[in-house]
Design an enzyme around this catalytic site. Structure first.
Site, PDB file in Angstrom:
ATOM      1  N   CYS A  42       0.796  -1.228   0.000  1.00 16.59           N
ATOM      2  CA  CYS A  42       0.000   0.000   0.000  1.00 16.59           C
ATOM      3  C   CYS A  42       0.826   1.274   0.000  1.00 16.59           C
ATOM      4  O   CYS A  42       0.533   2.212  -0.749  1.00 16.59           O
ATOM      5  CB  CYS A  42      -0.964   0.001   1.188  1.00 16.59           C
ATOM      6  SG  CYS A  42      -0.151   0.032   2.819  1.00 16.59           S
ATOM      7  N   HIS A  91      -1.442   1.010   7.099  1.00 14.43           N
ATOM      8  CA  HIS A  91      -2.040   1.160   5.773  1.00 14.43           C
ATOM      9  C   HIS A  91      -1.931   2.620   5.367  1.00 14.43           C
ATOM     10  O   HIS A  91      -2.062   3.526   6.207  1.00 14.43           O
ATOM     11  CB  HIS A  91      -3.506   0.736   5.757  1.00 14.43           C
ATOM     12  CG  HIS A  91      -4.107   0.761   4.387  1.00 14.43           C
ATOM     13  ND1 HIS A  91      -3.723  -0.110   3.392  1.00 14.43           N
ATOM     14  CD2 HIS A  91      -5.042   1.581   3.823  1.00 14.43           C
ATOM     15  CE1 HIS A  91      -4.392   0.145   2.291  1.00 14.43           C
ATOM     16  NE2 HIS A  91      -5.203   1.172   2.525  1.00 14.43           N
ATOM     17  N   ASP A 131      -7.744   4.618  -3.380  1.00 14.12           N
ATOM     18  CA  ASP A 131      -6.869   3.563  -2.866  1.00 14.12           C
ATOM     19  C   ASP A 131      -6.564   2.555  -3.964  1.00 14.12           C
ATOM     20  O   ASP A 131      -7.449   1.858  -4.442  1.00 14.12           O
ATOM     21  CB  ASP A 131      -7.535   2.866  -1.674  1.00 14.12           C
ATOM     22  CG  ASP A 131      -6.548   2.054  -0.850  1.00 14.12           C
ATOM     23  OD1 ASP A 131      -5.499   1.648  -1.393  1.00 14.12           O
ATOM     24  OD2 ASP A 131      -6.815   1.838   0.348  1.00 14.12           O
TER      25      ASP A 131
END
Length: 262
Positions: free
Chosen positions: A68, A107, A122
């Protein structure tokens, strides 16, 4: 070549200048089907820096994937170069198997502002990426991945929740994807601290076994050290694989070299 042109070329989209808000769904969808979510460099202990030049070298020129804080940082740099007002924000994934939050603050997602409002974006949430901007207003969006919404529900892990109904799960109930802090903007030093935590912490889910995943036109594919799974709609076909097959599938399906961790 600019990041703008290089990234669009990497994901198979013809260069568009300028980038408009309406283009982001196409870009996020193509990104999720081209740039895999994977942890091979973490296992090989060869992770690099998270500045723009390093990420372009790895994810664009090198045709690799990432986790991420790599995938969303690259998208952040792309959004900024495209003239958008954006910030990288921290989050914590909810682990439904354990019924608890995963490793806190590991994250990274992006919040961007447009004339239409503020949105969560995202490209680094594994197979559960929405593939489209999600309104911070709480409005539900639907893609072939499922339904997604942002809930203004403060927790110890953040100011908001990403909630989702995933298309490959037949139950069709809203569940928490992760909490995130919309009021905190991460700096490069914060991202490097997140990277170090993911690489070294015993509670990290990504420093033990290999994983590669990406979306497809009909679902997604997932590779672990023991299996390769193809999911289309709500149907999955999982096959056991050998170490040799792992190496072959990593290169054939994801374009990845495994390195020495096997």
């Amino acid at each position: 070549m600019s990041l703008h042109s290089a990234l669009l070329s990497r994901i198979g989209i013809k260069t568009r200048e300028p980038i408009h808000f309406k283009d982001l769904g196409d870009i996020l969808r193509a990104f999720s089907r081209t740039v895999p979510f994977e942890n091979f460099r973490i296992l090989n202990k060869t992770s690099g820096r998270l500045d723009q030049a390093s990420l372009v070298s790895k994810l664009v020129s090198g045709q690799e994937g990432g986790v991420c804080y790599e995938l969303n940082s690259l998208l952040y740099y792309f959004f900024i170069e495209s003239g958008m007002n954006a910030a990288i924000v921290p989050g914590t994934v909810y682990h439904h198997g354990n019924g608890a939050w995963s490793l806190s603050g590991t994250h990274a997602a992006v919040i961007a502002e447009a004339d239409e409002g503020a949105y969560l974006l995202d490209g680094g949430f594994g197979i559960n990426v929405a593939q489209t901007p999600i309104p911070m207003s709480g409005e539900t969006v639907q893609t072939d991945t499922g339904q997604f919404r942002v809930a203004n529900k403060p927790t110890a892990e953040g100011t908001h929740l990403l909630e989702m109904k995933l298309a490959h799960e037949e139950a069709g109930v809203w569940k928490t994807g992760y909490a995130f802090n919309a009021e905190k903007s991460l700096r490069l030093s914060d991202l490097h601290s997140m990277q170090q935590k993911i690489q070294e912490h015993p509670g990290s889910p990504f420093n033990k076994d290999p994983l590669a995943a990406k979306r497809t036109a009909t679902g997604f594919i997932t590779l672990t050290k023991d299996s390769f799974t193809v999911t289309s709609g709500t149907k999955s076909e999982k096959q056991a694989i050998s170490e040799t097959e792992f190496v072959e599938i990593a290169e054939r399906e994801f374009g990845l070299k495994t390195g020495p961790f096997l």
